[in-house]
Scaffold this motif. Structure first.
Motif, short mmCIF file in Angstrom:
data_model
loop_
_atom_site.label_atom_id
_atom_site.label_comp_id
_atom_site.label_asym_id
_atom_site.label_seq_id
_atom_site.Cartn_x
_atom_site.Cartn_y
_atom_site.Cartn_z
N ASN A 1 0.83 -1.20 0.00
CA ASN A 1 0.00 0.00 0.00
C ASN A 1 0.86 1.26 0.00
O ASN A 1 0.57 2.23 -0.70
CB ASN A 1 -0.92 0.00 1.22
N ILE A 2 1.94 1.22 0.77
CA ILE A 2 2.82 2.39 0.86
C ILE A 2 3.65 2.52 -0.41
O ILE A 2 3.85 3.62 -0.93
CB ILE A 2 3.71 2.28 2.10
N ALA B 1 1.82 4.31 -3.11
CA ALA B 1 1.84 5.77 -2.94
C ALA B 1 3.19 6.34 -3.32
O ALA B 1 3.27 7.41 -3.94
CB ALA B 1 1.50 6.13 -1.50
N THR C 1 9.73 2.51 2.34
CA THR C 1 8.56 1.88 2.96
C THR C 1 8.86 1.48 4.40
O THR C 1 8.06 1.71 5.31
CB THR C 1 8.12 0.64 2.15
N ARG D 1 1.04 5.86 4.61
CA ARG D 1 0.79 6.06 3.17
C ARG D 1 0.58 7.54 2.87
O ARG D 1 1.06 8.05 1.85
CB ARG D 1 -0.43 5.24 2.74
#
Length: 270
Positions: free
Chosen positions: A106-107, A110, A125, A157
């Protein structure tokens, strides 16, 4: 909805909303959600919006994020019209993570959106996860994380693009009391160490006093700011937040704000 005419207002604040009015519905009988609201948040300031449901707190935050265009008024973030993701990170009440990605994934998504080269994403991350107390958890699936851990990932994030402005819409409302207190302390420390400007929405007087350097109280029907309180509590990163909660000054400010919020909820429109 009519398009607002964004202008260079010469503001020095990181967030500047001037004369904001938002109308919904038909032109002949519109619903006025927010009327003639102005607010500014200076660099490094932690501004909290409080008020009853329906008073327009989230609407103002979404205008600052660039998600909503006001019917009237001007909005700037760091001197420019707000554009989603350009200078702001946004944290919602629910984490809104991609369930098919890991916490780290998820990070990394981004980071990719913000142009971080692939070879640097894994290291970055891990840095972001460590910053929110989740070191070593990049490989965890979202369903393996508690609600509080998922919200930490959402905060990490939001920080991926190193935003100068962080917008937070009741991010701890759905969490249990202990997890909420821990994340409040972490966000308070994060803001103190990073110098990030924060606009934070909550219904809680206690949360507003703990986190904010300044609190704006809103009333509904239509939404408008009716009071402003300066919070003079210690904001250094090394502050013992647990001890701060037990001080007479904290109790006094919490009580004062709660009283103002009760009065605002009963304030008639106009």
């Amino acid at each position: 909805m009519p398009q607002a005419e964004f202008q260079d207002t010469g503001d020095t604040g990181d967030i500047a909303l001037h004369g904001i009015t938002v109308r919904y519905g038909k032109a002949k009988a519109p619903v006025v959600a927010v009327e003639d609201v102005s607010l500014e948040a200076g660099p490094g300031e932690f501004v909290v919006l409080v008020g009853p449901s329906g008073c327009g707190k989230t609407t103002l935050l979404r205008i600052a994020a660039g998600f909503v265009t006001p019917s009237e008024g001007t909005a700037t973030v760091r001197g420019e019209p707000p554009v989603p993701g350009r200078a702001t990170g946004v944290v919602f009440q629910q984490p809104r993570l991609f369930p098919w990605r890991t916490a780290g994934g998820n990070i990394a998504f981004a980071l990719a959106r913000h142009g971080v080269p692939r070879e640097h994403r894994a290291e970055r991350t891990e840095e972001l996860l460590a910053r929110v107390g989740l070191a070593g958890m990049a490989g965890r699936r979202t369903w393996e994380l508690s609600g509080g851990q998922q919200q930490r990932v959402a905060i990490a994030r939001a920080l991926a693009g190193e935003p100068q402005v962080l917008l937070m819409d009741e991010p701890f409302a759905a969490l249990d009391a202990l997890t909420r207190e821990r994340l409040q302390e972490e966000v308070r420390t994060l803001a103190a160490t990073s110098g990030t400007t924060v606009l934070f929405v909550t219904h809680s007087a206690e949360e507003a006093v703990l986190l904010g350097s300044r609190v704006l109280v809103m009333a509904a029907g239509p939404g408008r700011i009716v009071a402003e309180l300066e919070i003079g509590l210690e904001r250094a990163a090394e502050t013992d937040v647990a001890a701060l909660r037990g001080t007479p000054e904290f109790s006094r400010l919490r009580g004062e704000l709660a009283a103002v919020m009760r009065e605002a909820a009963l304030t008639p429109a106009g």
